[in-house]
Design an enzyme around this catalytic site. Sequence first.
Site, PDB file in Angstrom:
ATOM      1  N   HIS A  29       0.841  -1.205   0.000  1.00 26.32           N
ATOM      2  CA  HIS A  29       0.000   0.000   0.000  1.00 26.32           C
ATOM      3  C   HIS A  29       0.878   1.258   0.000  1.00 26.32           C
ATOM      4  CE1 HIS A  29      -3.499   2.463   1.561  1.00 26.32           C
ATOM      5  NE2 HIS A  29      -2.504   3.146   2.111  1.00 26.32           N
ATOM      6  N   GLU A  30       1.894   1.269   0.849  1.00 24.29           N
ATOM      7  CA  GLU A  30       2.779   2.446   0.912  1.00 24.29           C
ATOM      8  C   GLU A  30       3.547   2.622  -0.396  1.00 24.29           C
ATOM      9  OE1 GLU A  30       2.228   4.365   3.251  1.00 24.29           O
ATOM     10  OE2 GLU A  30       1.204   2.946   4.559  1.00 24.29           O
ATOM     11  N   HIS A  80       1.485   4.433  -2.788  1.00 22.33           N
ATOM     12  CA  HIS A  80       1.549   5.881  -2.541  1.00 22.33           C
ATOM     13  C   HIS A  80       2.805   6.453  -3.199  1.00 22.33           C
ATOM     14  CE1 HIS A  80      -1.829   6.534   0.043  1.00 22.33           C
ATOM     15  NE2 HIS A  80      -1.362   5.880   1.084  1.00 22.33           N
ATOM     16  N   HIS A 103      -5.516   7.589  -1.614  1.00 22.13           N
ATOM     17  CA  HIS A 103      -6.509   6.665  -1.075  1.00 22.13           C
ATOM     18  C   HIS A 103      -7.775   6.674  -1.926  1.00 22.13           C
ATOM     19  CE1 HIS A 103      -4.456   7.085   3.060  1.00 22.13           C
ATOM     20  NE2 HIS A 103      -4.073   5.959   2.474  1.00 22.13           N
ATOM     21  N   TYR A 112      -9.550   2.433   2.406  1.00 24.17           N
ATOM     22  CA  TYR A 112      -9.548   2.264   3.865  1.00 24.17           C
ATOM     23  C   TYR A 112     -10.456   1.108   4.276  1.00 24.17           C
ATOM     24  CZ  TYR A 112      -6.980   6.126   6.032  1.00 24.17           C
ATOM     25  OH  TYR A 112      -6.001   6.943   6.520  1.00 24.17           O
TER      26      TYR A 112
HETATM   27 ZN   LIG Z   1      -2.285   5.084   2.714  1.00 22.87          ZN
END
Ligand SMILES: [Zn+2]
Length: 261
Positions: free
Chosen positions: A160-161, A164, A170, A216
């Site tokens: 996930h990071e 980014h 998100h 999320y």
């Molecule tokens: Zn995040």
Amino acid sequence: MLKSVNMMDVECVSVSDYATSFNDTHITSNTTGSAPGAAAPEPESSKNKSAETLKEFDQDMPVQEGDILIPESRNAVHTLWPDATTSYIITDELVSREAEIKAAFKMISDVTCIRFKKRDTESSYLKLVTGNGCASFVGCQGGAQRLFFASECTVGNLCHELLHALGLYHEHTREDRDKYVTVNWQNIVAGKENNFKVKHGNTQNLPYDLASIMHYGRDFFSTNGNPTVLPKQSGVEIGQRKHLSQLDIERLNKLYSCGKL
Ligand SMILES: [Zn+2]
């Protein structure tokens, strides 16, 4: 056209360098049948729910949305990694977790044209460090760019990071999100409501994706254990950190013009 670049001396490149060479056709994964991405270790659920929010509570660095290290609008993502290749270094404190780091890289490189390579002399590179929680800047920032991979973080959190760092925000802050999820503001930790504010900007003309690894989970930033974000469609899980969804793959392939390089 995408510039022909020498990896050794190039800095981050602009989205337009990639976008102008892309014909807007959705690229689908070349995987057949099975779920995209390498199988990641099953996250420990209690950790998975909160590891990406630790950095914000830590307050040692400015963050937004729990694990995003720089406040910008979605449109501010204008820097991508040259030649769809991200250089990295692993600090000594994370050497023992190299296999996990490689597993997270593989989750991405197996299904996109994006590659990760150990830094040689590249001026822009990811520096994987420990610290509190998991966190990353969005997009290629130039120079040594820290990415936090603390003990609480799973391989899926790291993936996930990395997304980014590759330029993705998100999913739940997309401007069309209210059609797909309900935000229960009353359940959000006081002062953390900004993590759920819509950010206007580029969604790359791809549909909203409840299955995204960038979405999320239900109880992120929950003050009372009750859901902070709920899908309007019943029976749908959100917040998975096991693999890139089909739309995550399309989004990355589109952003980096995979197939056009
Ligand atoms: Zn995040």
